[in-house]
Design a protein around this motif. Structure first.
Motif, PDB file in Angstrom:
ATOM      1  N   ASP A  35       7.042   0.444 -10.837  1.00 15.18           N
ATOM      2  CA  ASP A  35       5.871  -0.399 -10.574  1.00 15.18           C
ATOM      3  C   ASP A  35       5.870  -0.885  -9.125  1.00 15.18           C
ATOM      4  N   LEU A  36       7.028  -1.316  -8.643  1.00 15.66           N
ATOM      5  CA  LEU A  36       7.140  -1.784  -7.259  1.00 15.66           C
ATOM      6  C   LEU A  36       6.870  -0.640  -6.282  1.00 15.66           C
ATOM      7  N   THR A  65       0.140  -0.923   7.284  1.00 18.97           N
ATOM      8  CA  THR A  65      -0.014  -0.259   8.579  1.00 18.97           C
ATOM      9  C   THR A  65      -0.894  -1.096   9.511  1.00 18.97           C
ATOM     10  N   VAL A  66      -1.981  -1.645   8.995  1.00 14.37           N
ATOM     11  CA  VAL A  66      -2.863  -2.503   9.796  1.00 14.37           C
ATOM     12  C   VAL A  66      -2.103  -3.748  10.245  1.00 14.37           C
ATOM     13  N   LEU A 110       3.931  -0.593  -3.526  1.00  8.92           N
ATOM     14  CA  LEU A 110       4.201  -0.397  -2.098  1.00  8.92           C
ATOM     15  C   LEU A 110       3.408   0.779  -1.545  1.00  8.92           C
ATOM     16  N   GLU A 111       3.404   1.880  -2.272  1.00 11.24           N
ATOM     17  CA  GLU A 111       2.651   3.053  -1.803  1.00 11.24           C
ATOM     18  C   GLU A 111       1.159   2.744  -1.697  1.00 11.24           C
ATOM     19  N   ALA A 112       0.622   2.014  -2.656  1.00 12.05           N
ATOM     20  CA  ALA A 112      -0.799   1.666  -2.642  1.00 12.05           C
ATOM     21  C   ALA A 112      -1.136   0.673  -1.534  1.00 12.05           C
TER      22      ALA A 112
END
Length: 123
Positions: free
Chosen positions: A101-102, A114-115, A106-108
């Motif tokens: 889930d973590l 990045t911003v 994180l991937e999502a």
């Protein structure tokens, strides 16, 4: 280290042994090994390919730590040559679900991260 079984685990307490488990689970290779094994049992080399970048030594150490913690089972089959497969225990499955889930969160979140990193670096 002898642990008083009457004490409640408190990961924020300096001497709490749950810190060691937290380290095994959330360390880079531990989390990735748990995430990979969440997909199903795997042989050592298949895990090593799945967890890209881990050395043979680090994967072996990680799997030993997770096995000692009761999260992973090392199953040696009596074939020639011996076939060794790793799988999650019921506790390992429960913990791996949270790790996955973590990982997915994180991937999502990488676009926002990045911003934020770009904004921070521009200061």
């Amino acid at each position: 280290m002898d642990v008083d079984p009457r004490l409640e685990p408190d990961v924020f307490a300096r001497g709490c042994t749950s810190r060691l488990l937290l380290q095994d689970v959330t360390g880079r290779w531990g989390a990735l090994a748990l995430g990979a094994l969440h997909q199903g049992p795997a042989r050592f080399n298949a895990l090593r390919r799945r967890v890209d970048g881990v050395s043979e030594k680090m994967l072996a150490q990680t799997l030993q730590a997770l096995e000692r913690d009761g999260l992973v089972v090392r199953d040696v089959q009596g074939t020639i040559p011996p076939r060794v497969e790793y799988r999650l225990t019921p506790l390992g499955t429960t913990i791996a679900e949270r790790v996955v889930d973590l990982i997915e969160l994180l991937e999502a979140s990488m676009g926002d991260v990045t911003v934020a990193q770009r904004d921070y670096d521009a200061r």
